[in-house]
Design an enzyme around this catalytic site. Sequence first.
Site, PDB file in Angstrom:
ATOM      1  N   CYS A  73       8.188  -2.297  -0.051  1.00  0.00           N
ATOM      2  CA  CYS A  73       8.684  -2.398   1.324  1.00  0.00           C
ATOM      3  C   CYS A  73       9.601  -3.620   1.458  1.00  0.00           C
ATOM      4  O   CYS A  73      10.712  -3.608   0.950  1.00  0.00           O
ATOM      5  CB  CYS A  73       7.525  -2.384   2.304  1.00  0.00           C
ATOM      6  SG  CYS A  73       8.022  -1.995   4.005  1.00  0.00           S
ATOM      7  N   HIS A 161       4.135   2.205   0.643  1.00  0.00           N
ATOM      8  CA  HIS A 161       3.014   1.350   0.239  1.00  0.00           C
ATOM      9  C   HIS A 161       2.082   2.121  -0.699  1.00  0.00           C
ATOM     10  O   HIS A 161       1.210   2.861  -0.247  1.00  0.00           O
ATOM     11  CB  HIS A 161       2.257   0.859   1.477  1.00  0.00           C
ATOM     12  CG  HIS A 161       3.018  -0.165   2.238  1.00  0.00           C
ATOM     13  ND1 HIS A 161       2.935  -1.507   1.954  1.00  0.00           N
ATOM     14  CD2 HIS A 161       3.916  -0.041   3.241  1.00  0.00           C
ATOM     15  CE1 HIS A 161       3.747  -2.166   2.768  1.00  0.00           C
ATOM     16  NE2 HIS A 161       4.353  -1.311   3.553  1.00  0.00           N
ATOM     17  N   GLU A 163      -0.325   1.010  -2.349  1.00  0.00           N
ATOM     18  CA  GLU A 163      -1.660   0.405  -2.377  1.00  0.00           C
ATOM     19  C   GLU A 163      -2.605   0.947  -1.310  1.00  0.00           C
ATOM     20  O   GLU A 163      -3.799   0.656  -1.343  1.00  0.00           O
ATOM     21  CB  GLU A 163      -1.535  -1.117  -2.222  1.00  0.00           C
ATOM     22  CG  GLU A 163      -1.109  -1.599  -0.845  1.00  0.00           C
ATOM     23  CD  GLU A 163       0.391  -1.582  -0.584  1.00  0.00           C
ATOM     24  OE1 GLU A 163       0.810  -2.150   0.440  1.00  0.00           O
ATOM     25  OE2 GLU A 163       1.153  -1.005  -1.391  1.00  0.00           O
TER      26      GLU A 163
END
Length: 182
Positions: A73, A161, A163
């Site tokens: 990002c 993202h 994660e």
Amino acid sequence: MTRIVVVDNHGQFTHLEHRALRDAGVDTDIVDNTTPPEELDTDGLVLSGGPDMDRIGRCAEYLEMDVPVLGICLGMQIMAVELDGTVDAGDYGGYADVTVRIVDEDDPLVGSLAPETRVWASHADEVTALPTGFTHTATSDVCDIEAMSDRDRELYGVQWHPEVAHTEEGEELFANFIERCR
């Protein structure tokens, strides 16, 4: 053991990036983005997301360390701005579940996710012009440049993202990056 440092750009998911790497069996730490590059003993770096470009510390210097770098990002946007690309406000805005199409199936970071994957992404800001040496590797209906790579310098960026649990193949993306760091 492979060591990958997560650079904290004050994002809300930095600890999840650290956890994803730890869970993948990597030696990892979170470091503040003001840490001098010479103090980072690492095989790779993750430039975390964060709220804005005004608080990126020494991230530009980390891009010169000659280790693979994954920008997530804001981390991807830092790469673009520092390496002569362009970042502008996105048309869509906040976080959303997005279908990303892989446009470079040979890319070492996102190629294995082809033909498409579901991700969790923020599009308040986004890369609108690639930096010199980068290739466009993924796109969506929300954002043209969802991912980019410079294979020669081992610099990789994703707008989404990997994660977070909402991203379907985040673990695979991290595994692909870890392989680049070995």
